[in-house]
Write a protein that holds these residues in place. Structure first.
Motif, PDB file in Angstrom:
ATOM      1  N   PHE A  60     -32.462 -21.613  -4.874  1.00 32.87           N
ATOM      2  CA  PHE A  60     -31.933 -22.269  -6.091  1.00 32.87           C
ATOM      3  C   PHE A  60     -30.768 -23.225  -5.633  1.00 32.87           C
ATOM      4  O   PHE A  60     -30.118 -22.990  -4.543  1.00 32.87           O
ATOM      5  N   GLN A  61     -30.507 -24.228  -6.254  1.00 34.55           N
ATOM      6  CA  GLN A  61     -29.403 -25.215  -5.849  1.00 34.55           C
ATOM      7  C   GLN A  61     -28.022 -24.640  -6.175  1.00 34.55           C
ATOM      8  O   GLN A  61     -27.846 -24.142  -7.210  1.00 34.55           O
ATOM      9  N   ARG A  62     -27.043 -25.215  -5.239  1.00 35.67           N
ATOM     10  CA  ARG A  62     -25.790 -24.834  -5.673  1.00 35.67           C
ATOM     11  C   ARG A  62     -25.413 -25.475  -6.997  1.00 35.67           C
ATOM     12  O   ARG A  62     -25.950 -26.570  -7.476  1.00 35.67           O
ATOM     13  N   GLY A  63     -24.977 -24.823  -8.189  1.00 36.43           N
ATOM     14  CA  GLY A  63     -24.353 -25.324  -9.376  1.00 36.43           C
ATOM     15  C   GLY A  63     -25.333 -25.046 -10.373  1.00 36.43           C
ATOM     16  O   GLY A  63     -25.105 -25.081 -11.609  1.00 36.43           O
ATOM     17  N   ASP A  64     -26.698 -24.580 -10.154  1.00 39.42           N
ATOM     18  CA  ASP A  64     -27.598 -24.093 -11.128  1.00 39.42           C
ATOM     19  C   ASP A  64     -27.054 -23.050 -11.634  1.00 39.42           C
ATOM     20  O   ASP A  64     -25.761 -22.385 -11.492  1.00 39.42           O
ATOM     21  N   THR A  65     -27.158 -22.642 -13.039  1.00 41.51           N
ATOM     22  CA  THR A  65     -26.477 -21.892 -13.847  1.00 41.51           C
ATOM     23  C   THR A  65     -27.290 -20.800 -14.436  1.00 41.51           C
ATOM     24  O   THR A  65     -28.344 -20.446 -14.435  1.00 41.51           O
ATOM     25  N   VAL A  66     -26.072 -19.543 -14.675  1.00 42.31           N
ATOM     26  CA  VAL A  66     -26.442 -18.471 -15.755  1.00 42.31           C
ATOM     27  C   VAL A  66     -25.721 -18.772 -16.763  1.00 42.31           C
ATOM     28  O   VAL A  66     -24.609 -18.969 -17.074  1.00 42.31           O
ATOM     29  N   GLY A 104     -25.324 -24.392 -25.622  1.00 41.66           N
ATOM     30  CA  GLY A 104     -25.003 -23.655 -24.096  1.00 41.66           C
ATOM     31  C   GLY A 104     -26.170 -23.954 -22.990  1.00 41.66           C
ATOM     32  O   GLY A 104     -25.679 -24.215 -21.876  1.00 41.66           O
ATOM     33  N   LEU A 105     -27.385 -23.896 -23.570  1.00 40.43           N
ATOM     34  CA  LEU A 105     -28.396 -24.204 -22.749  1.00 40.43           C
ATOM     35  C   LEU A 105     -28.479 -25.625 -22.209  1.00 40.43           C
ATOM     36  O   LEU A 105     -28.494 -26.023 -21.021  1.00 40.43           O
ATOM     37  N   LEU A 106     -27.983 -26.516 -23.079  1.00 40.14           N
ATOM     38  CA  LEU A 106     -28.065 -28.014 -22.719  1.00 40.14           C
ATOM     39  C   LEU A 106     -26.942 -28.201 -21.821  1.00 40.14           C
ATOM     40  O   LEU A 106     -26.953 -29.073 -20.778  1.00 40.14           O
ATOM     41  N   GLU A 107     -25.744 -27.347 -21.833  1.00 43.17           N
ATOM     42  CA  GLU A 107     -24.826 -27.537 -21.072  1.00 43.17           C
ATOM     43  C   GLU A 107     -25.224 -27.215 -19.731  1.00 43.17           C
ATOM     44  O   GLU A 107     -24.775 -27.731 -18.812  1.00 43.17           O
ATOM     45  N   GLY A 108     -25.544 -26.056 -19.544  1.00 45.33           N
ATOM     46  CA  GLY A 108     -26.189 -25.470 -18.421  1.00 45.33           C
ATOM     47  C   GLY A 108     -27.103 -26.363 -17.691  1.00 45.33           C
ATOM     48  O   GLY A 108     -27.217 -26.453 -16.420  1.00 45.33           O
ATOM     49  N   LYS A 109     -27.993 -27.315 -18.384  1.00 44.23           N
ATOM     50  CA  LYS A 109     -29.033 -28.024 -17.838  1.00 44.23           C
ATOM     51  C   LYS A 109     -28.362 -29.616 -17.576  1.00 44.23           C
ATOM     52  O   LYS A 109     -28.984 -30.518 -16.913  1.00 44.23           O
ATOM     53  N   SER A 110     -26.855 -29.646 -17.985  1.00 40.64           N
ATOM     54  CA  SER A 110     -26.237 -30.924 -17.573  1.00 40.64           C
ATOM     55  C   SER A 110     -26.131 -31.356 -16.043  1.00 40.64           C
ATOM     56  O   SER A 110     -26.285 -30.571 -15.300  1.00 40.64           O
ATOM     57  N   ASN A 111     -26.216 -32.904 -15.977  1.00 38.96           N
ATOM     58  CA  ASN A 111     -26.100 -33.082 -14.428  1.00 38.96           C
ATOM     59  C   ASN A 111     -27.109 -32.698 -13.742  1.00 38.96           C
ATOM     60  O   ASN A 111     -26.707 -32.440 -12.408  1.00 38.96           O
ATOM     61  N   GLY A 112     -28.286 -32.667 -14.179  1.00 40.63           N
ATOM     62  CA  GLY A 112     -29.578 -32.193 -13.287  1.00 40.63           C
ATOM     63  C   GLY A 112     -29.664 -30.860 -13.117  1.00 40.63           C
ATOM     64  O   GLY A 112     -30.365 -30.587 -12.120  1.00 40.63           O
TER      65      GLY A 112
END
Length: 451
Positions: free
Chosen positions: A128-134, A181-189
């Motif tokens: 997983f890439q750094r910054g990917d979200t929960v 919240g999901l859209l925020e989690g996917k922001s900036n790639g």
């Protein structure tokens, strides 16, 4: 669990079936089953610690003595088979496809550690890439938040907390916020690697439209969905195939009458992570699959996991079984919530269809609860001075935001009441009268909320 494994053994000494004395359990039998409860306390907080009837406690004692009589024989010939029996009971209750999808563990906190530990490993290993979200609700259980800190954020993951709207009138309000919240989690790639959904939030207490939330996660490309439900089994219908999550956990000691502590963790069979999930306590069974790892984590008391069939036997003494209990508890708790709200001139915190066996009732603003410490003082006062055990939720009114009001001001506190089969109407009358007595005292703020 291979049949030839000698630890599977047989349970020829399994607990004998007790003859049913009546077609369905009577009120006097219910009173007897819970006669060990303190008669001086109105226990309207089943949601925190649950309750275990006398018959299940008696069966637990039989299991405990069986281990103490001959521990080696118990482990090699009895334990695994008994746990398999309990897993099968759970599989059938939640409509899972395979018993191997069910692991018996201590509690929902353990499940969170199992799932989040693996997510953390995937960050650490660079998958997983750094910054990917929960993504999760802001009112998620504190132990879940701490597990995210321990396993995910330290490995490079980030967290998006979605504010649960409360009071809440419809599931659509929660779904709309979750979408944001999901859209925020996917922001900036970024990618959302895990969504944690509460089927029933704890504090404040709300039943979410979990199937729609899982569907939304799938539409938005979330990798894994973990439904965390400390209160589920025995409180709401659970059909894991219909819900469609990757992971689903529920305690069994809260609403399913098991002694503490025991929970099940469902892991969907075709989930890509299932083979790499491990119990956080590493023991001899490490690498043999999570269900087997969980069935032996060293020398400990496994009796709470072994009495699941006994708990089901108790549940089936009620008309309609578990579904009948769910319906009865829901109807009664809503009735009691409306009674309390009417007496106090307030309202319940969510529409009845968003309640299970617990309801939030707003407390009169004249109580002047101004902080979480005030809420704890009020709870202690109700326990110590009135013999009422009920959680109190503090909710601040934020500047510039519309808040719920009664005739005297803004509502800042809610009582979370539970209804379980042992409760009587007098339990709720005692809470009603306690709050009304406190309101009659003009010195209430000084007496409770100073210091």
């Amino acid at each position: 669990m291979e049949a030839e494994d000698p630890r599977n053994g047989d349970v020829s000494h399994h607990l004998p079936k007790k003859p049913r004395l009546t077609e369905f359990i009577t009120e006097s039998e219910i009173r007897d089953e819970f006669s060990h409860h303190d008669p001086n306390v109105a226990r309207i907080n089943n949601g925190s610690f649950g309750s275990c009837p006398k018959s299940v406690l008696a069966d637990q004692r039989i299991w405990q003595l069986k281990f103490l009589q001959q521990p080696d024989e118990f482990y090699f010939k009895t334990l695994r088979k008994g746990i398999l029996h309990s897993q099968t009971v759970i599989k059938n209750l939640i409509n899972a496809d395979d018993v191997e999808e069910i692991s018996l563990i201590d509690n929902a906190t353990t499940a969170a550690a199992i799932v989040l530990q693996q997510i953390g490993r995937l960050f650490s290993d660079g998958k997983f890439q750094r910054g990917d979200t929960v993504v999760m609700l802001h009112c998620a259980y504190e132990a879940v938040k701490k597990s995210i800190q321990a396993y995910v954020t330290r490995a490079g993951g980030s967290v998006v907390e979605i504010c649960l709207p409360f009071p809440v009138n419809s599931s659509e309000e929660i779904i709309a916020e979750f979408r944001k919240g999901l859209l925020e989690g996917k922001s900036n790639g970024k990618k959302v690697r895990l969504a944690i959904i509460d089927h029933i939030t704890s504090m404040p207490c709300v039943v979410t439209h979990v199937k729609e939330l899982v569907k939304l996660c799938r539409e938005e490309g979330v990798d894994q969905v973990f439904v965390d439900v400390a209160h589920a089994l025995g409180s709401v219908k659970v059909d894991v195939k219909e819900i469609g999550a990757d992971f689903y956990v529920s305690n069994l000691h809260k609403w399913f009458f098991c002694p503490p502590s025991v929970a099940f963790l469902y892991c969907r069979k075709n989930n890509v992570l299932i083979s790499s999930l491990h119990h956080p306590v590493v023991s001899h069974e490490y690498g043999n699959g999570l269900p087997i790892e969980s069935s032996w984590i060293g020398t400990r008391d496994y009796s709470s996991q072994l009495v699941v069939p006994s708990a089901l036997e108790f549940v089936n003494r009620f008309k309609g079984g578990v579904d009948g209990i769910i319906k009865r508890n829901h109807e009664k708790v809503v009735e009691m919530g409306k009674m309390l709200a009417e007496s106090w001139g307030t309202s319940i915190g969510a529409s009845p269809e968003m309640c299970a066996g617990m309801v939030m009732i707003s407390l009169p603003s004249r109580l002047h609860v101004k902080s979480q410490d005030d809420a704890l003082r009020l709870r202690s006062c109700l326990r110590d001075d009135y013999g009422v055990e009920v959680p109190i939720h503090y909710q601040a009114v934020k500047d510039g935001e519309y808040g719920v009001k009664d005739k005297d001001g803004f509502i800042t506190a809610y009582a979370r009441i539970s209804f379980q089969v042992y409760n009587t109407l007098d339990d709720y009358f005692r809470l009603r009268d306690a709050i009304n007595q406190l309101l009659e005292d003009p010195q209430i703020s000084e007496k409770l909320f100073t210091g």
